[in-house]
Design an enzyme around this catalytic site. Structure first.
Site, PDB file in Angstrom:
ATOM      1  N   GLU A  64      11.619   6.651  -4.025  1.00 35.36           N
ATOM      2  CA  GLU A  64      11.222   6.621  -2.613  1.00 35.36           C
ATOM      3  C   GLU A  64      11.619   7.895  -1.881  1.00 35.36           C
ATOM      4  O   GLU A  64      10.848   8.462  -1.110  1.00 35.36           O
ATOM      5  CB  GLU A  64      11.821   5.397  -1.916  1.00 35.36           C
ATOM      6  CG  GLU A  64      11.180   4.062  -2.305  1.00 35.36           C
ATOM      7  CD  GLU A  64      11.629   3.541  -3.659  1.00 35.36           C
ATOM      8  OE1 GLU A  64      12.568   4.106  -4.253  1.00 35.36           O
ATOM      9  OE2 GLU A  64      11.027   2.555  -4.140  1.00 35.36           O
ATOM     10  N   HIS A 133      14.090  -8.767   0.432  1.00 35.45           N
ATOM     11  CA  HIS A 133      12.658  -8.477   0.569  1.00 35.45           C
ATOM     12  C   HIS A 133      12.073  -9.032   1.855  1.00 35.45           C
ATOM     13  O   HIS A 133      10.882  -9.286   1.934  1.00 35.45           O
ATOM     14  CB  HIS A 133      11.879  -9.046  -0.625  1.00 35.45           C
ATOM     15  CG  HIS A 133      12.084  -8.290  -1.888  1.00 35.45           C
ATOM     16  ND1 HIS A 133      13.257  -8.306  -2.577  1.00 35.45           N
ATOM     17  CD2 HIS A 133      11.260  -7.460  -2.578  1.00 35.45           C
ATOM     18  CE1 HIS A 133      13.151  -7.539  -3.653  1.00 35.45           C
ATOM     19  NE2 HIS A 133      11.944  -7.004  -3.673  1.00 35.45           N
TER      20      HIS A 133
END
Ligand SMILES: Cc1ncc(C[n+]2csc(CCOP(=O)(O)OP(=O)(O)O)c2C)c(N)n1
Lengths: 331, 332
Positions: A64, A133
């Site tokens: 990322e 999440h």
């Protein structure tokens, strides 16, 4: 320009927006994990690599920080990257690049450089994905000068906010709530880019201003429908832009309704909801009939069990109850 | 001193290399004095001892190549073409500084010469170099992006992410590791499981080798070779330049972690002094030539200091400038 409205979904609208960007501007590339063959985590970019090739719809490894940084560099070098981070949860691995680099370069360089970049990511809870999440951290990004932060909540905004974001010379963080992808809506296929700094009034009303964004807009709308049956006429404001905040639209609305409820899927403490409440208090103190109310997620990592998760996140009933208390009892 | 055995180096090229090493040395020594005099504030990291690396690399580049560096970047900025006046004024926090007084010592920037900082998050600019390389690849530019970083950055995740991406996409990026053996007070041996840094970089399937960073000719030669490998689609290259900083990490560092004898041993290999000595010995330059270079550098830096001292401060009314850009600003 307007044309006949067509029925579509949020996901398809976003895909159309990306497709148009790729088709009309050679500088646009899409970067991210699994954006090509897999089609994007939420199938937003599905098929685009076949249309535009793997160089322009480019899979990245799991890195990322690396690919967000590469997007920033590519923007500096003249491209218009659309970087997809699978979800806001993983964007934490790229916080350094977003906060320390994308947001600062223009200022640190005394105005010499700018970073025309769009970073898309999903946000939000509600799918029993548990604590790692389910974050709603868009308020963190809204804290940072040098960034623009938007959250389209309708199919039409999914279609028409991206072109404006791409035309913006600054890094724009675009949040897509995970519950919205299947949301149907009618869009104007030739509607044209919209101002991404303005809130939208989704429902006009006289008794209370409910302020929400992303996934909470739809819960606010559902609550307003229930409230209407109970004789309360609620106005629903979809913020759309989290940075900058459209303070004028908020103040104008609250000055009319004299009541404000902020609904945030993030946590209460130090949340974006607090900023909005403070802003309304500062701007509208003398026209308020009651304190500004905030609804936010419980102060707990989002739990897995369905009933617990439901209780952790503001629900339609919670909004209805809070509004009733506010307009009837003033608390 | 293998590189110095290189035959046939023209006196002119020799003079240019020495001139630029001296310019950096003089600039940095003056910075130290100005810091003591409170003219320069914030963090200040000096490049003294490492001049051969920036000088050798910069001389092997095309003027159109992009360069990114760390917070120890005054020398790189100077050789990329930012005038000493712009650098000094920036460190003084003046409006004529190359970043308008917003950056200071650690954040020198210059769009005109493609100098992308001045980056003070260790490892943070490596992904940026990858992106610049990608933009050039897409546009078909024949340019190389050169990224300087310390060996400390090789322990960061961003190093690994960046090398992997650059290799995977075959990007025109030259990774220049300035291995001065210490990351602040942490020695290479205590922070890296693999101290052969070229071997570590080679794991990403890119050409990687180690060079004597105290020898400006070796540095320039290696960089030329790397650059010709990269251009025309050869993909990224990694070079480790073995060097040493003669001063502390920053002005706040009491330098407690190094044996003074170690510092003295490295100083015997002072890249400026040894190269000047060699050039005289080879009759490429005279002692007077070398003196003239020192004088010219002192004049250059003195003029920069005077100009910085006289330069205006940015008005406070501009505090909120340059946070976001407007479309008009960037299209003009
Ligand atoms: C991500 C990050 N962690 C820590 C620091 C603090 N810090 C600044 S310089 C430095 C040492 C870096 O050493 P190296 O990369 O070898 O470069 P050198 O200073 O030796 O040139 C550290 C730890 C930082 N700036 N950024």
């Amino acid at each position: 320009m307007t044309g006949p409205e067509v029925e579509t979904t949020y996901r398809e609208a976003m895909r159309d927006a990306i497709r148009e960007a790729l088709a009309t501007d050679d500088r646009v590339i899409v970067l991210g994990e699994d954006v090509a063959d897999y089609g994007g985590t939420y199938a937003v970019t599905k098929g685009l690599h076949e249309e535009f090739g793997r160089d322009r719809v480019r899979n990245t490894p799991l890195s990322e920080s690396g690919f967000v940084g590469a997007g920033i560099g590519a923007a500096l070098g003249g491209l218009r990257p659309i970087v997809e981070i699978m979800t806001v949860n993983f964007s934490l691995l790229a916080l350094d690049q977003i906060v320390n680099t994308a947001a600062t370069l223009r200022h640190m360089s005394g105005g010499q450089f700018h970073v025309p970049l769009v970073i898309r990511m999903t946000t939000g809870a509600g799918r029993q994905l548990a604590a790692q999440h389910s974050h709603s951290l868009e308020g963190w990004y809204a804290h940072v000068p040098g960034l623009k932060v938007i959250a389209p909540a309708t199919a039409s905004d999914a279609r028409w906010m991206l072109p404006t974001a791409l035309a913006d010379p600054n890094p724009v963080i675009l949040f897509e709530h995970n519950a919205l992808y299947g949301e149907h809506g009618s869009i104007d296929p030739v509607g044209g880019p919209v101002d991404i700094t303005q809130a939208a009034i989704r429902r006009s009303g006289n008794d209370v201003s409910i302020i929400a964004w992303a996934g909470m807009v739809h819960k606010a709308m559902a609550a307003a429908a229930v409230l209407a049956d109970q004789g309360v006429d609620a106005e629903v404001i979809d913020l759309r832009s989290l940075r900058p905040l459209d303070a004028d639209t908020l103040a104008e609305s609250v000055a009319r309704t004299h009541h404000a409820v902020v609904v945030d899927e993030g946590w209460l403490t130090a949340g974006l909801n607090a900023e909005i409440a403070a802003l309304i208090t500062e701007r509208c103190f003398w026209t308020l009939d009651a304190p500004v109310r905030r609804l936010a997620s419980a102060e707990v990592p989002i739990p897995y069990a369905q009933h617990l998760e439901e209780h952790a996140i503001p629900q339609v009933d919670d909004i209805v109850a809070a509004v009733n208390r506010l307009v009837r009892d003033g608390v | 001193m293998t590189g110095y055995e290189l035959k046939g180096i023209p006196a002119e090229a020799c003079r240019d290399l020495l001139r630029d090493m001296i310019r950096i040395r003089v600039l940095e020594e003056r910075c130290a004095e100005l810091y003591a005099a409170s003219k320069i504030r914030g963090f200040l990291h000096l490049y003294i001892g490492e001049e051969a690396v920036a000088t050798g690399v910069m001389h092997a580049l095309d003027s159109d190549d992009s360069v990114l560096a760390t917070y120890r970047e005054h020398g790189h900025a100077l050789l990329k073409g930012i005038p000493a006046t712009g650098i000094m004024a920036e460190m003084f926090g003046r409006s004529t500084g190359c970043s308008g007084g917003r950056g200071g010592s650690m954040h020198l920037f210059d769009a005109a010469t493609r100098f992308y900082g001045g980056n003070a998050i260790v490892g943070g600019h490596l992904p940026l170099a990858v992106g610049l390389g990608l933009a050039d690849q897409v546009a078909g530019n024949d340019r190389v992006t050169v990224c300087f970083f310390g060996e400390g950055a090789m322990a960061e995740g961003e190093f690994h992410e960046a090398l992997n991406l650059a290799a995977l996409w075959n990007l025109p990026v030259l990774f220049c590791c300035e291995n001065n053996r210490y990351a602040m007070g942490t020695s290479l041996e205590t922070s890296e499981s693999q101290v052969d840094l070229a071997l570590k970089a080679a794991a990403y399937a890119i050409p990687a080798w180690s060079v004597d960073g105290m020898d400006v000719l070796e540095v320039a030669r290696a960089t030329k070779r790397a650059r010709s490998m990269i251009t025309g689609g050869g993909g990224p290259v990694f070079i480790e330049f073995q060097t040493y900083r003669f001063r502390a990490h920053s002005m706040f560092d009491p330098d407690l972690y190094r044996d003074p004898a170690e510092i003295e041993t490295w100083k015997e290999r002072d890249p400026v002094v040894t190269f000047a000595g060699w050039a005289i010995e080879q009759s490429l330059l005279t002692g007077d030539d070398v003196e003239a270079l020192w004088d010219a550098a002192r004049d250059e830096v003195t003029a920069a200091v005077i100009a910085a001292d006289e330069a205006p401060l940015e008005p406070v009314s501009s505090l909120l400038d340059h946070v976001t850009a407007t479309t008009e600003e960037v299209s003009s």
